[in-house]
Design an enzyme around this catalytic site. Structure first.
Site, PDB file in Angstrom:
ATOM      1  N   LYS A 238     -13.872 108.500  11.251  1.00 55.82           N
ATOM      2  CA  LYS A 238     -13.485 106.900  10.694  1.00 55.82           C
ATOM      3  C   LYS A 238     -12.240 106.845   9.904  1.00 55.82           C
ATOM      4  O   LYS A 238     -11.757 105.981   9.981  1.00 55.82           O
ATOM      5  CB  LYS A 238     -14.749 106.340   9.723  1.00 55.82           C
ATOM      6  CG  LYS A 238     -15.905 106.309  10.572  1.00 55.82           C
ATOM      7  CD  LYS A 238     -15.711 104.948  11.465  1.00 55.82           C
ATOM      8  CE  LYS A 238     -17.103 104.289  12.136  1.00 55.82           C
ATOM      9  NZ  LYS A 238     -17.121 103.107  12.594  1.00 55.82           N
TER      10      LYS A 238
ATOM     11  N   THR B 244     -27.037 104.717  20.915  1.00 53.23           N
ATOM     12  CA  THR B 244     -28.141 104.293  20.238  1.00 53.23           C
ATOM     13  C   THR B 244     -28.430 102.826  20.365  1.00 53.23           C
ATOM     14  O   THR B 244     -29.636 102.435  19.760  1.00 53.23           O
ATOM     15  CB  THR B 244     -27.488 104.626  18.585  1.00 53.23           C
ATOM     16  OG1 THR B 244     -26.257 103.934  18.543  1.00 53.23           O
ATOM     17  CG2 THR B 244     -27.452 105.791  18.459  1.00 53.23           C
ATOM     18  N   GLY B 245     -27.561 102.029  20.903  1.00 50.29           N
ATOM     19  CA  GLY B 245     -28.194 100.558  21.171  1.00 50.29           C
ATOM     20  C   GLY B 245     -28.946 100.736  22.438  1.00 50.29           C
ATOM     21  O   GLY B 245     -28.930 101.513  23.144  1.00 50.29           O
TER      22      GLY B 245
ATOM     23  N   TYR C 249     -18.253 112.013  11.615  1.00 49.55           N
ATOM     24  CA  TYR C 249     -18.445 110.601  11.357  1.00 49.55           C
ATOM     25  C   TYR C 249     -17.207 110.297  10.166  1.00 49.55           C
ATOM     26  O   TYR C 249     -16.415 109.459  10.327  1.00 49.55           O
ATOM     27  CB  TYR C 249     -19.658 110.395  10.616  1.00 49.55           C
ATOM     28  CG  TYR C 249     -19.916 108.857  10.299  1.00 49.55           C
ATOM     29  CD1 TYR C 249     -20.074 107.901  11.520  1.00 49.55           C
ATOM     30  CD2 TYR C 249     -19.841 108.425   9.252  1.00 49.55           C
ATOM     31  CE1 TYR C 249     -20.329 106.898  11.361  1.00 49.55           C
ATOM     32  CE2 TYR C 249     -20.267 106.902   9.138  1.00 49.55           C
ATOM     33  CZ  TYR C 249     -20.418 106.015  10.010  1.00 49.55           C
ATOM     34  OH  TYR C 249     -20.932 104.900   9.873  1.00 49.55           O
TER      35      TYR C 249
ATOM     36  N   ASP D   6     -18.072 103.235  28.020  1.00 47.77           N
ATOM     37  CA  ASP D   6     -18.002 104.345  26.981  1.00 47.77           C
ATOM     38  C   ASP D   6     -16.708 104.123  26.314  1.00 47.77           C
ATOM     39  O   ASP D   6     -15.599 104.476  27.132  1.00 47.77           O
ATOM     40  CB  ASP D   6     -18.202 105.726  27.416  1.00 47.77           C
ATOM     41  CG  ASP D   6     -18.096 106.840  26.242  1.00 47.77           C
ATOM     42  OD1 ASP D   6     -17.209 106.512  25.491  1.00 47.77           O
ATOM     43  OD2 ASP D   6     -18.652 107.838  26.307  1.00 47.77           O
TER      44      ASP D   6
ATOM     45  N   ASN E 203      -7.943 103.605  22.407  1.00 54.79           N
ATOM     46  CA  ASN E 203      -8.227 102.689  23.571  1.00 54.79           C
ATOM     47  C   ASN E 203      -8.483 101.142  23.164  1.00 54.79           C
ATOM     48  O   ASN E 203      -7.577 100.399  23.688  1.00 54.79           O
ATOM     49  CB  ASN E 203      -9.409 103.117  24.393  1.00 54.79           C
ATOM     50  CG  ASN E 203      -9.157 104.252  25.215  1.00 54.79           C
ATOM     51  OD1 ASN E 203      -8.077 104.778  25.645  1.00 54.79           O
ATOM     52  ND2 ASN E 203     -10.309 104.981  25.252  1.00 54.79           N
TER      53      ASN E 203
ATOM     54  N   ARG F 139      -1.589  95.230  24.160  1.00 57.26           N
ATOM     55  CA  ARG F 139      -1.395  94.813  25.387  1.00 57.26           C
ATOM     56  C   ARG F 139      -1.797  93.178  25.710  1.00 57.26           C
ATOM     57  O   ARG F 139      -1.029  92.335  25.972  1.00 57.26           O
ATOM     58  CB  ARG F 139      -2.099  95.174  26.588  1.00 57.26           C
ATOM     59  CG  ARG F 139      -1.652  94.883  27.975  1.00 57.26           C
ATOM     60  CD  ARG F 139      -2.372  95.691  29.246  1.00 57.26           C
ATOM     61  NE  ARG F 139      -3.781  95.418  29.071  1.00 57.26           N
ATOM     62  CZ  ARG F 139      -4.421  94.307  29.355  1.00 57.26           C
ATOM     63  NH1 ARG F 139      -3.831  93.253  29.928  1.00 57.26           N
ATOM     64  NH2 ARG F 139      -5.872  94.399  29.490  1.00 57.26           N
TER      65      ARG F 139
END
Ligand code: NAD
Ligand code: UDP
Ligand code: UDP
Length: 318
Positions: free
Chosen positions: A151, A39-40, A147, A60, A101, A108
């Site tokens: 979230k 979307t950006g 969504y 991604d 991720n 880390r």
């Protein structure tokens, strides 16, 4: 050797991400914008490319990412219903795998990590206004679930990485935010009403327009992000960030017509599935941290209308 604070902004080419990257650069940070341009757009941030402290990576967040950074703002996720419902499986993956991720990266590198959560975690709330202690009323299988539940699961991961791995987390629950750089055709109420008013098209009210929202101007919201990020380590959130002044959708339509001087008429359309009837943040916690919004709806709408006037709306909506 690095001297500047290295800050990763995922979803940095989106509406809030662009404003955040600008602000972090102005504050002297080294900013890495990561975005898959769902979307950006690259054009949202091209004006920042000449700044030597800015870089952009097409990536991604559902895939691992190895970088050395000091702070992460995790904003990657489409925010408007038409965008997040376009590929609902990818929406959930973005929230959940993206959180895993980015939390793995934070663990880390020992980076502090901010999560752009949402008022949608409250679903269609039975408690009004919504304090952070309210656990929500969310449909797990409806059109908004990819969504909302994505979230919610991301919040779960943040708090488990905090408890289990001592990751320094900051979780913000963002309420409806508007301002320049909003997508003109993302179907959200502020962008829809302004573009409809400027084009002289009918203003589309879903339902009877009595449902309410509380609209926060983007500059206030970005200030809230930075305030929360700067709190002592023991402040994890969740913290509601939003403007507690509540308006009905009908009142918003009337305000937009008044400020644009438009002759558009109001038309009524069916209410989408799972559309919350009311929403207003309880911002007691945010105030205790020293933040509250300062920009009134009228002033924010004027700036937003000015921005939309600079776009070629005729060709966008051709
Ligand atoms: P936006 O759609 O403009 O920005 C989201 C950005 O994330 C886009 O640039 C998009 O390309 C990128 N993105 C999406 N999936 C990605 C992926 N898998 N990997 C990498 N990048 C990805 O939305 P926004 O309004 O700027 O919202 C930013 C964040 O704030 C979102 O997480 C959203 O859920 C949250 N939020 C926004 C609002 C609001 O009113 N704008 C309210 C509540 C929460
Ligand atoms: N990860 C990442 N960047 C890093 C470190 C981890 O993208 O710098 C990813 C990694 O691929 C993993 C996820 O984050 O899938 C969660 O990491 P964690 O260390 O918690 O889990 P583990 O690797 O032990 O499964
Ligand atoms: N809405 C509307 N007309 C529009 C777009 C939205 O009446 O053209 C309504 C929508 O039904 C909802 C409110 O405005 O009640 C806010 O919608 P938006 O999609 O902006 O955000 P969210 O529902 O996620 O708060």
């Amino acid at each position: 050797m690095h001297l500047l604070k290295r800050v990763l902004v995922t979803g940095g080419a989106g509406f809030l991400g662009t404003h955040l990257c600008e602000r972090l650069l102005a504050d002297g940070c080294d900013v890495i914008c990561v975005d898959n341009f769902f979307t950006g757009t690259k054009s949202n941030v091209t004006h920042l490319l000449s700044n030597p402290n800015f870089e952009i990576i097409r990536h991604d967040v559902t895939f691992p990412l190895y970088l050395e950074i000091d702070e992460i703002y995790n904003l990657a996720c489409p925010a408007s219903p038409i965008h997040y419902q376009h590929d609902p499986v990818q929406t959930t993956k973005t929230s959940v795998h993206g959180a895993i991720n980015m939390l793995g990266l934070a663990k880390r590198t020992r980076a502090k990590i901010f999560q752009a959560s949402t008022s949608e975690v409250y679903g269609d709330p039975e408690v009004h206004p919504q304090p952070e202690s309210y656990v929500g009323s969310v449909n797990p299988i409806g059109p908004r679930s990819c969504y909302d539940e994505g979230k919610r699961c991301a919040e779960t991961l943040f708090f488990d990485y905090y408890r289990q791995h001592k990751v320094n987390i900051k979780v913000a629950r963002i309420f409806n935010t508007y301002g320049p750089m909003m997508h003109p055709n993302d179907g959200r109420v502020v962008s829809n009403f302004i573009t409809q008013a400027l084009l002289g098209n009918p203003i589309t009210i879903y339902g009877d327009g009595s449902q309410t929202r509380s609209f926060c101007y983007v500059d206030d919201m970005i200030e809230g992000f930075l305030t929360l990020m700067d709190t002592p380590d023991e402040v994890t959130g969740p913290v509601n960030l939003g403007n507690p002044t509540e308006f009905s959708i009908l009142e918003l339509a009337e305000k937009v017509i008044e400020l644009t001087g438009s002759k558009s008429e109001l038309i009524f359309k069916p209410l989408p599935g799972d559309d919350p009837k009311q929403r207003k943040p309880d911002i007691t916690r945010a105030k205790e941290l020293g933040w509250e919004p300062t920009i009134q709806l009228e002033k924010g709408l004027v700036s937003t209308i000015e921005y939309f006037k600079t776009l070629d709306l005729e060709s966008i909506f051709k």
